[in-house]
Design a protein around this motif. Sequence first.
Motif, mmCIF file in Angstrom:
data_model
loop_
_atom_site.group_PDB
_atom_site.id
_atom_site.type_symbol
_atom_site.label_atom_id
_atom_site.label_comp_id
_atom_site.label_asym_id
_atom_site.label_seq_id
_atom_site.Cartn_x
_atom_site.Cartn_y
_atom_site.Cartn_z
ATOM 1 N N ARG A 164 0.827 -1.206 0.000
ATOM 2 C CA ARG A 164 0.000 0.000 0.000
ATOM 3 C C ARG A 164 0.862 1.256 0.000
ATOM 4 O O ARG A 164 0.549 2.235 -0.683
ATOM 5 C CB ARG A 164 -0.899 0.020 1.247
ATOM 6 C CG ARG A 164 -2.115 -0.841 1.089
ATOM 7 C CD ARG A 164 -2.698 -1.208 2.428
ATOM 8 N NE ARG A 164 -3.535 -2.373 2.272
ATOM 9 C CZ ARG A 164 -4.852 -2.319 2.138
ATOM 10 N NH1 ARG A 164 -5.464 -1.157 2.188
ATOM 11 N NH2 ARG A 164 -5.547 -3.416 1.975
ATOM 12 N N VAL A 165 1.964 1.216 0.771
ATOM 13 C CA VAL A 165 2.868 2.365 0.787
ATOM 14 C C VAL A 165 3.445 2.589 -0.609
ATOM 15 O O VAL A 165 3.537 3.722 -1.091
ATOM 16 C CB VAL A 165 4.000 2.160 1.817
ATOM 17 C CG1 VAL A 165 5.056 3.246 1.682
ATOM 18 C CG2 VAL A 165 3.437 2.150 3.221
ATOM 19 N N ALA A 166 3.796 1.481 -1.285
ATOM 20 C CA ALA A 166 4.337 1.602 -2.645
ATOM 21 C C ALA A 166 3.307 2.255 -3.570
ATOM 22 O O ALA A 166 3.657 3.086 -4.412
ATOM 23 C CB ALA A 166 4.735 0.232 -3.178
ATOM 24 N N VAL A 167 2.038 1.893 -3.383
ATOM 25 C CA VAL A 167 0.984 2.515 -4.187
ATOM 26 C C VAL A 167 0.910 4.004 -3.859
ATOM 27 O O VAL A 167 0.836 4.849 -4.760
ATOM 28 C CB VAL A 167 -0.376 1.827 -3.929
ATOM 29 C CG1 VAL A 167 -1.494 2.563 -4.662
ATOM 30 C CG2 VAL A 167 -0.338 0.377 -4.379
ATOM 31 N N ALA A 168 0.978 4.334 -2.576
ATOM 32 C CA ALA A 168 0.920 5.749 -2.169
ATOM 33 C C ALA A 168 2.063 6.538 -2.792
ATOM 34 O O ALA A 168 1.882 7.650 -3.267
ATOM 35 C CB ALA A 168 0.963 5.861 -0.651
ATOM 36 N N MET A 169 3.268 5.938 -2.795
ATOM 37 C CA MET A 169 4.422 6.628 -3.380
ATOM 38 C C MET A 169 4.234 6.852 -4.867
ATOM 39 O O MET A 169 4.596 7.894 -5.406
ATOM 40 C CB MET A 169 5.696 5.820 -3.136
ATOM 41 C CG MET A 169 6.262 6.021 -1.749
ATOM 42 S SD MET A 169 7.671 4.968 -1.470
ATOM 43 C CE MET A 169 8.903 5.825 -2.420
ATOM 44 N N ALA A 170 3.668 5.846 -5.534
ATOM 45 C CA ALA A 170 3.448 5.984 -6.973
ATOM 46 C C ALA A 170 2.420 7.071 -7.249
ATOM 47 O O ALA A 170 2.520 7.793 -8.234
ATOM 48 C CB ALA A 170 2.990 4.649 -7.558
ATOM 49 N N LEU A 171 1.438 7.219 -6.341
ATOM 50 C CA LEU A 171 0.402 8.217 -6.545
ATOM 51 C C LEU A 171 0.884 9.624 -6.212
ATOM 52 O O LEU A 171 0.233 10.615 -6.562
ATOM 53 C CB LEU A 171 -0.823 7.892 -5.696
ATOM 54 C CG LEU A 171 -1.605 6.639 -6.106
ATOM 55 C CD1 LEU A 171 -2.735 6.392 -5.136
ATOM 56 C CD2 LEU A 171 -2.143 6.782 -7.519
ATOM 57 N N ALA A 172 2.039 9.729 -5.533
ATOM 58 C CA ALA A 172 2.544 11.028 -5.094
ATOM 59 C C ALA A 172 2.707 11.992 -6.258
ATOM 60 O O ALA A 172 2.466 13.177 -6.130
ATOM 61 C CB ALA A 172 3.860 10.857 -4.354
ATOM 62 N N GLY A 173 3.116 11.477 -7.424
ATOM 63 C CA GLY A 173 3.319 12.357 -8.566
ATOM 64 C C GLY A 173 2.076 12.537 -9.416
ATOM 65 O O GLY A 173 2.179 13.054 -10.507
ATOM 66 N N THR A 174 0.919 12.110 -8.916
ATOM 67 C CA THR A 174 -0.336 12.089 -9.687
ATOM 68 C C THR A 174 -0.101 11.684 -11.143
ATOM 69 O O THR A 174 -0.284 12.478 -12.056
ATOM 70 C CB THR A 174 -1.075 13.451 -9.664
ATOM 71 O OG1 THR A 174 -0.132 14.453 -10.034
ATOM 72 C CG2 THR A 174 -1.658 13.740 -8.323
ATOM 73 N N PRO A 175 0.358 10.442 -11.341
ATOM 74 C CA PRO A 175 0.712 10.008 -12.686
ATOM 75 C C PRO A 175 -0.525 9.768 -13.557
ATOM 76 O O PRO A 175 -1.617 9.552 -13.035
ATOM 77 C CB PRO A 175 1.452 8.690 -12.449
ATOM 78 C CG PRO A 175 0.865 8.173 -11.177
ATOM 79 C CD PRO A 175 0.496 9.359 -10.357
ATOM 80 N N ASP A 176 -0.322 9.835 -14.868
ATOM 81 C CA ASP A 176 -1.401 9.516 -15.799
ATOM 82 C C ASP A 176 -1.450 8.028 -16.073
ATOM 83 O O ASP A 176 -2.462 7.490 -16.483
ATOM 84 C CB ASP A 176 -1.178 10.241 -17.127
ATOM 85 C CG ASP A 176 -1.117 11.736 -16.927
ATOM 86 O OD1 ASP A 176 -1.797 12.209 -15.998
ATOM 87 O OD2 ASP A 176 -0.388 12.421 -17.663
ATOM 88 N N LEU A 177 -0.291 7.371 -15.880
ATOM 89 C CA LEU A 177 -0.211 5.949 -16.180
ATOM 90 C C LEU A 177 0.527 5.244 -15.046
ATOM 91 O O LEU A 177 1.600 5.662 -14.623
ATOM 92 C CB LEU A 177 0.547 5.737 -17.504
ATOM 93 C CG LEU A 177 0.780 4.306 -17.963
ATOM 94 C CD1 LEU A 177 -0.536 3.590 -18.191
ATOM 95 C CD2 LEU A 177 1.608 4.293 -19.239
ATOM 96 N N LEU A 178 -0.082 4.179 -14.534
ATOM 97 C CA LEU A 178 0.540 3.394 -13.477
ATOM 98 C C LEU A 178 0.913 2.039 -14.053
ATOM 99 O O LEU A 178 0.070 1.356 -14.641
ATOM 100 C CB LEU A 178 -0.461 3.165 -12.349
ATOM 101 C CG LEU A 178 -0.407 4.015 -11.099
ATOM 102 C CD1 LEU A 178 -1.484 3.572 -10.143
ATOM 103 C CD2 LEU A 178 0.944 3.917 -10.437
ATOM 104 N N LEU A 179 2.185 1.656 -13.886
ATOM 105 C CA LEU A 179 2.591 0.328 -14.316
ATOM 106 C C LEU A 179 2.733 -0.547 -13.083
ATOM 107 O O LEU A 179 3.416 -0.173 -12.132
ATOM 108 C CB LEU A 179 3.927 0.393 -15.047
ATOM 109 C CG LEU A 179 3.987 1.279 -16.281
ATOM 110 C CD1 LEU A 179 5.414 1.369 -16.792
ATOM 111 C CD2 LEU A 179 3.086 0.719 -17.369
ATOM 112 N N LEU A 180 2.076 -1.694 -13.079
ATOM 113 C CA LEU A 180 2.136 -2.569 -11.916
ATOM 114 C C LEU A 180 2.716 -3.904 -12.346
ATOM 115 O O LEU A 180 2.154 -4.584 -13.190
ATOM 116 C CB LEU A 180 0.740 -2.772 -11.336
ATOM 117 C CG LEU A 180 0.008 -1.493 -10.953
ATOM 118 C CD1 LEU A 180 -1.129 -1.235 -11.903
ATOM 119 C CD2 LEU A 180 -0.497 -1.586 -9.537
#
Lengths: 674, 297
Positions: A164-180
Amino acid sequence: MTDIIQKVKNLSIGFRSKKGEEILILKNISTNIKKGETVGIVGESGSGKSTLALAMMGYVKHGLYTIGGECQFNSSNLLKMKSKDLEKIRGRKIAMIPQNAGQALTPNLKIGYQIDEALQLHSDLDEKEREKKISELLNKVRLPSPETIALRYPHELSGGQQQRVAVAMALAGTPDLLLLDEPTTGLDVTTQAHVLELLNFIAKDTGTSMVYVSHDLGAIAQVSDRIIVMYSGEIVLEGPSRDILKRPIHPYTHGLLKSIPKLSLAGLPESMPGTQPQPGTIQSGCSFFDRCNFSDENCKNNSPKLEFLKDLNTSVRCFNYEKLVNESQASQTVNKIKNKSQDKEILNLSEVSISYAKQKLLDQIFNRISDDNPTVKDININIKKGETIALVGESGSGKSTILKSIAGLLRTKDGLIRFDENRNLSSDLKERDPNDLRIIQLIFQNPDESLNPNHTVEEIIAQPLKLYFGLKGEELKKNIIDLLQKVRLGEFYTSRYPRQLSGGEKQRVAVARAFAAKPDIILCDEVTSALDVSVQAAVLNLLQQLKEDFGTTYIFVSHDLAVVRAISDRVAVLYQGRLCEVGPSNDVYKFPSHPYTEVLLGAVLEPDPDIKPKLVAEDIVEERPPEKGCSFQGRCSRIVGDICKKEIPPWQLTDSGNAIRCHIPIKELQKEQF
Amino acid sequence: MKLDNIYKEEKKSAFAKLSEIIITMASRPSGIIGLSILVFHIILAFISPYIAPHDFKAIDPTLMLQAPSAEYWFGTDDLGRDVFTRTILGGRTALTITFFGSLIALLWGGLLGIFCGLVGGKIDDVVMRIVDAFLSIPWILAMLLIVSLLGTSTEVLIPALGFFYGKGIVRVARAATHDVIAKDFIVSARARGHSNFSIIWNEIIPNVRDAILVEGAMRWSWMLLGFSSLSFLGFGVSPPTPDWGLMISNARGLMSFAYWAVIAPIVGLSSLIIGINLTADAFAKALGIDRSTKAPV
């Protein structure tokens, strides 16, 4: 069109072999990712799915290079971009969530610090705003009390919380595309279901596009709108997820879906023959030709093109897809297993407790273990000759610990392990005589680790033959080849090293080694969880065949309830080292169930978009079993009151012979669960 | 395929493996340089008595400290002996003694390390503390003590050097063993009931052998330096046997006007050490034990 966010065009990535040949890992891939869409990329290991996902953020692994094509993001080619410009896109526009969050987080920095770092890099907020944003992000990924979580270190969180923390970090930059990249592999079933649910929520809430890479069709089915199936570096099937899962018109996907064990079906799924070809070995024809049931001469000589079918809204790379259009997935056939268990008891665990507590000096002198709250407690199981009993539970449930004690690798604190009704197996390895050791053999989870990399297959299988039967020379060779043939490997495997074998072949060698000892009981520790789905079905079928031939008893440990359902006659559910439910597998998978079994069953992910996981309990991780009362009290949603916290629940029998350990009367459980 | 052929293939592979490793080593620039220097020194050590142009111990006061010339390629030393002759002969003793010394170091250090890694617990604790204690003793002082008590014969020097240079190998072997000990194939062997000896021989040694061999090769070059230091201090080879350490020690006072007498043995010694180091590095890379592994990204 403007709503395309990432455009992959004719992308080929490969490496140069020692001989100078160009070997392709990705072959001419073209696809688009639309705004707000979640695309699942599915394939077995080596299919190129991770390479494709990494290319989507402009990264090509060391040793590989781009041979042709491009990855366009906002109409600029990421693969040709300078690293300075890429830095502006990575994190801000495209973010990645890695498989193992535990390793991706820096161990000596606090969670809040790490998120703040991402915010400083990817946003222009000042200190006050960032402070607010950190708790906002942690709230968004549904971590309890963000203020305290932010001050913790990664090792103080559970695997699910780290993810969940990793998801939060990825969302920090408000990205348009998330790669999982396989974000839930390695998490417990219940945690996995929760994380997927969170990802679904985030996709809806933020409108971010997601690319979800996984080998697990069950997980893909839950999150994705569109699915791309990859095989041997090619897209073989692409289309809306519902269509692909309900009506897979490529033979590979068809076979893959058939080889996945399902909760609703008892019995072993059909396996797909063969393995994925190594990169560079296919010269002409379809790459799936060897394993295909629908192939003909045409497939051998010509490679099919990816063809878009308008009426099905699907792209498929197959000449004979029409044969599959009418066949639906529901026609799954399983090899029903016959319960061949005899009434004779072969292994009996009575009142077994196991503790990992460190011995104090006084205990060492008296050679005892004193621990009031041991890791595993009060295990009573009778195992009949010829049956397959499964121990099921999440990590930390003590299932592997019990296996180790049966094998003699771990001392028991209390209790007796009896073999064949009267032979007492002493708990320590050194005190067991060679025959006691021979009758119980182990097969491990990861064949990479369980086979000595410096021994040939012959040397590996020879070990138990030499040790227990003193075989030599011709007789030894004959026996080795005999065993190899039993696990469907030819005699030419004798001189190979484990690194020259595929995962499935390695596990077969491990199976052959276990059977070489002519054991009565084989302990299988998560034997299929490191294998690809199509290989998993083959190994399960092999184990079942061998069991029928030799009358061996299996004790099968797994966290995968569908696999357990497929192979076992009886199931024991464990939580925190205490038994919750024991019974014939048909009955354990039916209600009424112990509340914990209910949670586990609800969290199983099926490769079907219509079956959503039911999240009954919170995914809290408990460090230690409670000292008093029911072991499941901390997470139970059906808790009845103080009695659960004070008294150990009694065993209750259902009509079908299923034993449930709960304070709630069976009849009430039945009423509530239906 | 006939069964016999399979087994024949197996037997041949040990030699094939070795030549494969050497070819891989030679395919790197550093590897081929290191190997050539090392092979050159070894060949030189074998043939130097036959090709030496002068008698290494012939003292001639009339030829004292001559500059290099056609007759005396590297000049002469303070006793009028030919420096070229003494230089090409000067590596023989050092090479022999340190080669066998490192073999002994490998053997006891490696086996003790593996044993400690496997059994663990109290035995491991006690042995490792003793090893630590020895590590804290300056080895050169201890060597001086041994040599002054027992003399400087080869029978004393080889085991003494072997002992002092094996301590480090104990640590490396123990760490390498710890890496494999937790793997399931060891657990599997234990559960089958194999003896400790069988586990060490069959399961552990094949997996730690490479790491220990590389460490041993590195120790060889250190030991060479150590042995030359002993000679330099006058506790290694006794005169008039030619030895680089001894030659450097004798000629260093005359360095300002007879540089040739000191440069030749220095080049001999350092080139051999560089050669061994480069070879050991290439060896490690060829075996896949690369110490300078970069991060994957």
